[in-house]
Write a protein that holds these residues in place. Structure first.
Motif, PDB file in Angstrom:
ATOM      1  N   PRO A 104     -17.352   3.452  31.830  1.00 31.47           N
ATOM      2  CA  PRO A 104     -17.230   2.944  30.456  1.00 31.47           C
ATOM      3  C   PRO A 104     -17.247   4.039  29.376  1.00 31.47           C
ATOM      4  N   PRO A 105     -18.200   4.989  29.371  1.00 30.42           N
ATOM      5  CA  PRO A 105     -18.140   5.984  28.279  1.00 30.42           C
ATOM      6  C   PRO A 105     -16.836   6.773  28.304  1.00 30.42           C
ATOM      7  N   ASN A 106     -16.314   7.056  29.500  1.00 33.83           N
ATOM      8  CA  ASN A 106     -15.070   7.815  29.588  1.00 33.83           C
ATOM      9  C   ASN A 106     -13.863   6.991  29.155  1.00 33.83           C
ATOM     10  N   TYR A 107     -13.789   5.730  29.612  1.00 32.17           N
ATOM     11  CA  TYR A 107     -12.583   4.977  29.231  1.00 32.17           C
ATOM     12  C   TYR A 107     -12.653   4.433  27.809  1.00 32.17           C
ATOM     13  N   MET A 108     -13.868   4.353  27.243  1.00 34.57           N
ATOM     14  CA  MET A 108     -13.985   3.887  25.848  1.00 34.57           C
ATOM     15  C   MET A 108     -13.832   5.050  24.870  1.00 34.57           C
ATOM     16  N   TYR A 109     -13.858   6.275  25.372  1.00 34.02           N
ATOM     17  CA  TYR A 109     -13.772   7.453  24.509  1.00 34.02           C
ATOM     18  C   TYR A 109     -12.464   7.436  23.710  1.00 34.02           C
ATOM     19  N   ASN A 110     -11.381   7.039  24.398  1.00 30.35           N
ATOM     20  CA  ASN A 110     -10.069   6.941  23.731  1.00 30.35           C
ATOM     21  C   ASN A 110      -9.326   5.761  24.357  1.00 30.35           C
ATOM     22  N   PRO A 111      -9.650   4.540  23.845  1.00 30.54           N
ATOM     23  CA  PRO A 111      -9.106   3.327  24.470  1.00 30.54           C
ATOM     24  C   PRO A 111      -7.580   3.300  24.541  1.00 30.54           C
ATOM     25  N   ILE A 112      -6.930   3.857  23.517  1.00 28.60           N
ATOM     26  CA  ILE A 112      -5.461   3.826  23.510  1.00 28.60           C
ATOM     27  C   ILE A 112      -4.931   4.699  24.637  1.00 28.60           C
ATOM     28  N   LYS A 113      -5.575   5.864  24.836  1.00 22.52           N
ATOM     29  CA  LYS A 113      -5.153   6.752  25.920  1.00 22.52           C
ATOM     30  C   LYS A 113      -5.410   6.082  27.283  1.00 22.52           C
ATOM     31  N   THR A 114      -6.528   5.363  27.397  1.00 20.82           N
ATOM     32  CA  THR A 114      -6.824   4.650  28.648  1.00 20.82           C
ATOM     33  C   THR A 114      -5.722   3.631  28.941  1.00 20.82           C
ATOM     34  N   LEU A 115      -5.298   2.908  27.864  1.00 18.46           N
ATOM     35  CA  LEU A 115      -4.227   1.924  28.038  1.00 18.46           C
ATOM     36  C   LEU A 115      -2.917   2.591  28.445  1.00 18.46           C
ATOM     37  N   LYS A 116      -2.605   3.732  27.779  1.00 19.59           N
ATOM     38  CA  LYS A 116      -1.354   4.422  28.113  1.00 19.59           C
ATOM     39  C   LYS A 116      -1.390   4.912  29.554  1.00 19.59           C
ATOM     40  N   THR A 117      -2.512   5.476  29.959  1.00 16.60           N
ATOM     41  CA  THR A 117      -2.613   6.004  31.326  1.00 16.60           C
ATOM     42  C   THR A 117      -2.395   4.894  32.348  1.00 16.60           C
ATOM     43  N   ASN A 118      -3.020   3.736  32.099  1.00 13.38           N
ATOM     44  CA  ASN A 118      -2.933   2.668  33.095  1.00 13.38           C
ATOM     45  C   ASN A 118      -1.619   1.896  33.048  1.00 13.38           C
ATOM     46  N   ILE A 197     -11.567  -1.361  43.826  1.00 20.11           N
ATOM     47  CA  ILE A 197     -12.779  -0.620  44.198  1.00 20.11           C
ATOM     48  C   ILE A 197     -13.957  -1.129  43.370  1.00 20.11           C
ATOM     49  N   PHE A 198     -15.079  -1.344  44.028  1.00 18.34           N
ATOM     50  CA  PHE A 198     -16.317  -1.695  43.326  1.00 18.34           C
ATOM     51  C   PHE A 198     -17.123  -0.402  43.137  1.00 18.34           C
ATOM     52  N   ASN A 199     -18.140  -0.490  42.296  1.00 15.01           N
ATOM     53  CA  ASN A 199     -18.941   0.690  41.933  1.00 15.01           C
ATOM     54  C   ASN A 199     -19.252   1.604  43.119  1.00 15.01           C
ATOM     55  N   THR A 200     -18.743   2.812  43.037  1.00 14.71           N
ATOM     56  CA  THR A 200     -18.863   3.773  44.130  1.00 14.71           C
ATOM     57  C   THR A 200     -19.681   4.965  43.657  1.00 14.71           C
ATOM     58  N   PHE A 201     -20.455   5.546  44.549  1.00 12.91           N
ATOM     59  CA  PHE A 201     -21.251   6.701  44.127  1.00 12.91           C
ATOM     60  C   PHE A 201     -21.318   7.718  45.263  1.00 12.91           C
ATOM     61  N   GLY A 202     -21.673   8.940  44.925  1.00 10.46           N
ATOM     62  CA  GLY A 202     -21.789   9.974  45.946  1.00 10.46           C
ATOM     63  C   GLY A 202     -21.556  11.348  45.352  1.00 10.46           C
ATOM     64  N   ASN A 208     -22.853  12.698  34.068  1.00 13.31           N
ATOM     65  CA  ASN A 208     -22.987  11.965  32.804  1.00 13.31           C
ATOM     66  C   ASN A 208     -21.990  10.814  32.720  1.00 13.31           C
ATOM     67  N   ASP A 209     -21.739  10.242  33.844  1.00 16.87           N
ATOM     68  CA  ASP A 209     -20.805   9.172  34.056  1.00 16.87           C
ATOM     69  C   ASP A 209     -21.194   7.930  33.241  1.00 16.87           C
ATOM     70  N   GLY A 210     -22.513   7.747  33.038  1.00 15.75           N
ATOM     71  CA  GLY A 210     -22.975   6.637  32.221  1.00 15.75           C
ATOM     72  C   GLY A 210     -23.155   5.349  33.001  1.00 15.75           C
ATOM     73  N   ARG A 211     -22.921   5.377  34.333  1.00 14.25           N
ATOM     74  CA  ARG A 211     -23.151   4.161  35.107  1.00 14.25           C
ATOM     75  C   ARG A 211     -24.529   4.209  35.737  1.00 14.25           C
ATOM     76  N   VAL A 212     -24.946   3.066  36.246  1.00 14.64           N
ATOM     77  CA  VAL A 212     -26.364   2.918  36.594  1.00 14.64           C
ATOM     78  C   VAL A 212     -26.843   3.941  37.632  1.00 14.64           C
ATOM     79  N   VAL A 213     -26.079   4.175  38.688  1.00 14.10           N
ATOM     80  CA  VAL A 213     -26.589   5.040  39.758  1.00 14.10           C
ATOM     81  C   VAL A 213     -26.757   6.477  39.254  1.00 14.10           C
TER      82      VAL A 213
END
Ligand code: NAD
Ligand code: UDP
Length: 309
Positions: A104-118, A197-202, A208-213
């Motif tokens: 979330p912090p990474n994809y919300m950083y620049n929502p328009i860029k996230t939309l363009k990328t996807n 893919i569901f929440n993956t970690f390792g 500083n991904d910002g997700r729970v794990v």
């Protein structure tokens, strides 16, 4: 001289992890977009070690050269600094399309860029797949289910996404990316695969991904309170936020208010994947957490040693 040449050769080959030999007919030319990221770099390792030719395309938004540096210079490996929003003309047999910020912090950083990328990025990779006749796998996400009303989630559940909320750039971006895959399959005969893919970690996940794990591991290693967001437990009140509880683990827990549109509960129904693909997770939770914790420790040491460089 022969001995020296062999030693030199072995010094040279020892630089790389072991790679299987594949005959030309079995060896595939594989493109991995987002291959310098967390998931993509592990996929790069797997496909390189299996003996394929791997081209990683990445714009290094969240990925790092360090994740794939152990392959740089290998004759089967190529790293291209490129943004998938721009067209790409290369010749490949398979495409693993992973390029997209994931947390979330990474994809919300620049929502328009996230939309363009996807959207544009996925369209470009499908156009490439169509031109060269390559099969494409899209790394989709459990976020296509939004804040689900059905548990656990199976492939045929359509999801519950707020199209104008703060997470929409990612959720809807991936939903449209899936739609594009199936449109190119039906209309153009492109072979596609979609993995939600569901929440993956390792190891190699962002600290500083910002997700729970990642948050909990980092907070525990730095002796900070673990931040728990979402519904406050029964009987909790403002005071508890200032005087966090002290659980047995040694870490305090700090309750945070709920983030907007944060999914309350999510769990994949993996019965179909098990039955049709013989797929199931193989790393037990504790082992996976230990690997991630070990990696985070090393990263913190690395950062401490390199902070003045
Ligand atoms: P990551 O951020 O580590 O990797 C994404 C990579 O894509 C990075 O290397 C980044 O630099 C690259 N990238 C981003 N935008 C790009 C662009 N426009 N052009 C080229 N490269 C670009 O994230 P990850 O966890 O490895 O996720 C990989 C994929 O898996 C993503 O598509 C993500 O949506 C999906 N996914 C991951 C998870 C998870 O838990 N890690 C869960 C669901 C889905
Ligand atoms: N594309 C690409 N690499 C290719 C072929 C196509 O990046 O090898 C891009 C191209 O720029 C186009 C998109 O993919 O914008 C969709 O291609 P497609 O052929 O499906 O559509 P068209 O070019 O006919 O609009």
């Amino acid at each position: 001289v022969g001995h020296r040449a062999a030693r030199l050769r072995s010094l040279f080959t020892q630089k790389y992890p072991p790679v299987k030999f594949l005959s030309e007919k079995d060896r595939k030319r594989i493109l991995i977009t987002g291959g310098a990221g967390f998931v993509g770099s592990h996929l790069t390792d797997k496909l390189m070690m299996d003996g394929h030719e791997v081209t990683v395309v990445d714009n290094f938004f969240t990925g790092r050269k360090r994740n794939v540096e152990h392959w740089i210079g290998h004759e089967n490996f190529e790293l291209i600094n490129h943004d998938v929003v721009e067209p790409l003309y290369i010749e490949v047999d398979q495409i693993y399309h992973l390029a997209s910020p994931a947390s979330p912090p990474n994809y919300m950083y620049n929502p328009i860029k996230t939309l363009k990328t996807n959207t544009i990025g996925t369209l470009n990779m499908l156009g490439l797949a169509k031109r060269v006749g390559a099969r494409l796998l899209l790394a989709s996400t459990s976020e296509v289910y939004g804040d689900p009303e059905v548990h656990p989630q199976s492939e045929d559940y359509w999801g519950h996404v707020n199209p104008i909320g703060p997470r929409a750039c990612y959720d809807e971006g991936k939903r449209v990316a899936e739609t594009m895959c199936y449109a190119y399959m039906k209309q153009e005969g492109v072979e596609v695969r979609v993995a939600r893919i569901f929440n993956t970690f390792g190891p190699r996940m962002h600290m500083n991904d910002g997700r729970v794990v990642s948050n909990f591991i980092l907070q525990a290693l730095q002796g900070e309170p673990l931040t728990r967001s979402g519904e406050w437990p029964r009987g909790s009140h403002e005071q508890q936020r200032q005087q966090p509880r002290q659980p047995g683990s040694g870490s305090e827990i700090q309750f945070l208010s709920e983030a907007q549109d944060d999914p309350q509960k999510r769990k994949p129904d993996i019965r179909k994947a098990k039955m049709m693909l013989a797929w199931e997770p193989v790393v037990p939770l504790e082992e996976g957490l230990n690997k991630a914790i070990h990696y985070f420790r090393k990263e913190l040491e690395y950062q401490a040693n390199n902070q003045y460089i």
